[in-house]
Design a protein around this motif. Sequence first.
Motif, short mmCIF file in Angstrom:
data_model
loop_
_atom_site.label_atom_id
_atom_site.label_comp_id
_atom_site.label_asym_id
_atom_site.label_seq_id
_atom_site.Cartn_x
_atom_site.Cartn_y
_atom_site.Cartn_z
N VAL A 112 -45.63 -23.09 -26.63
CA VAL A 112 -45.26 -21.74 -26.19
C VAL A 112 -45.74 -21.51 -24.76
O VAL A 112 -45.00 -20.96 -23.93
N THR A 113 -46.95 -21.95 -24.44
CA THR A 113 -47.48 -21.79 -23.09
C THR A 113 -46.60 -22.52 -22.09
O THR A 113 -46.23 -21.96 -21.05
N GLU A 114 -46.25 -23.76 -22.37
CA GLU A 114 -45.43 -24.53 -21.44
C GLU A 114 -44.04 -23.92 -21.29
O GLU A 114 -43.48 -23.89 -20.19
N ALA A 115 -43.47 -23.38 -22.38
CA ALA A 115 -42.15 -22.75 -22.30
C ALA A 115 -42.21 -21.47 -21.46
O ALA A 115 -41.37 -21.26 -20.57
N LEU A 116 -43.21 -20.63 -21.70
CA LEU A 116 -43.35 -19.40 -20.91
C LEU A 116 -43.67 -19.73 -19.46
O LEU A 116 -43.16 -19.07 -18.54
N HIS A 117 -44.49 -20.73 -19.23
CA HIS A 117 -44.83 -21.15 -17.87
C HIS A 117 -43.56 -21.56 -17.13
O HIS A 117 -43.34 -21.16 -15.98
N SER A 118 -42.71 -22.33 -17.78
CA SER A 118 -41.46 -22.76 -17.17
C SER A 118 -40.56 -21.56 -16.85
O SER A 118 -39.96 -21.48 -15.77
N LEU A 141 -41.99 -19.67 -13.84
CA LEU A 141 -41.70 -20.39 -12.60
C LEU A 141 -40.23 -20.25 -12.20
O LEU A 141 -39.91 -20.11 -11.01
N SER A 142 -39.33 -20.25 -13.17
CA SER A 142 -37.91 -20.06 -12.88
C SER A 142 -37.66 -18.67 -12.30
O SER A 142 -36.90 -18.51 -11.34
N MET A 143 -38.31 -17.67 -12.88
CA MET A 143 -38.16 -16.30 -12.37
C MET A 143 -38.73 -16.20 -10.96
O MET A 143 -38.15 -15.57 -10.08
N TYR A 144 -39.86 -16.83 -10.73
CA TYR A 144 -40.48 -16.84 -9.41
C TYR A 144 -39.53 -17.48 -8.39
O TYR A 144 -39.33 -16.95 -7.29
N ASP A 145 -38.91 -18.60 -8.78
CA ASP A 145 -37.94 -19.25 -7.90
C ASP A 145 -36.75 -18.35 -7.61
O ASP A 145 -36.31 -18.22 -6.47
#
Length: 167
Positions: free
Chosen positions: A66-72, A75-79
């Motif tokens: 879940v952490t890795e999915a939310l992190h991804s 990061l996509s939103m940040y991009d």
Amino acid sequence: MSNLSISYSLSNWDEEVARISFGGLPVLRVTGMSGKDAVISEAVMIETCLAKRYGLLGDGIYQETVTEALHSTILSMYDQFSIAVTFIQPESCIKFIDISSTLLTFCALLEKHLVVNDSNGRFIGSKLSLVDIRTARLIEHITQQPCAYEPWKSSGIPGLVPDVGVS
């Protein structure tokens, strides 16, 4: 994990870069159980590796996933945000307002995740995680932009942005 040598010399930079995977910085040198070294030179992988090392991915495979999915996702939103809005330029106010509905939808989804995690102020379990750090950084980045507080006035996302000081 071994210590990383950060002593690179400009006089032999070409030789140094040739030894680094993908030829760039930052890098993290990791020593495996077999004693073999691996050099990781991709920032997100370094961040994830360090998060795992220092317990910021959560406890167990479920929380790590879940952490890795939310992190991804973060990061996509940040991009997406970085492409749409130029840092603190007055003309980017219009661009910011254009993506604000996407941003608010994203924040509402994060808010729901906080509620699923018992509204304890954390995204994963009860301790600080990589998602907490990345979300705080994203919100900090967004609030430094022109017109940043406009979308938050009636956002309905109090767990993420409880008081933005908007009158």
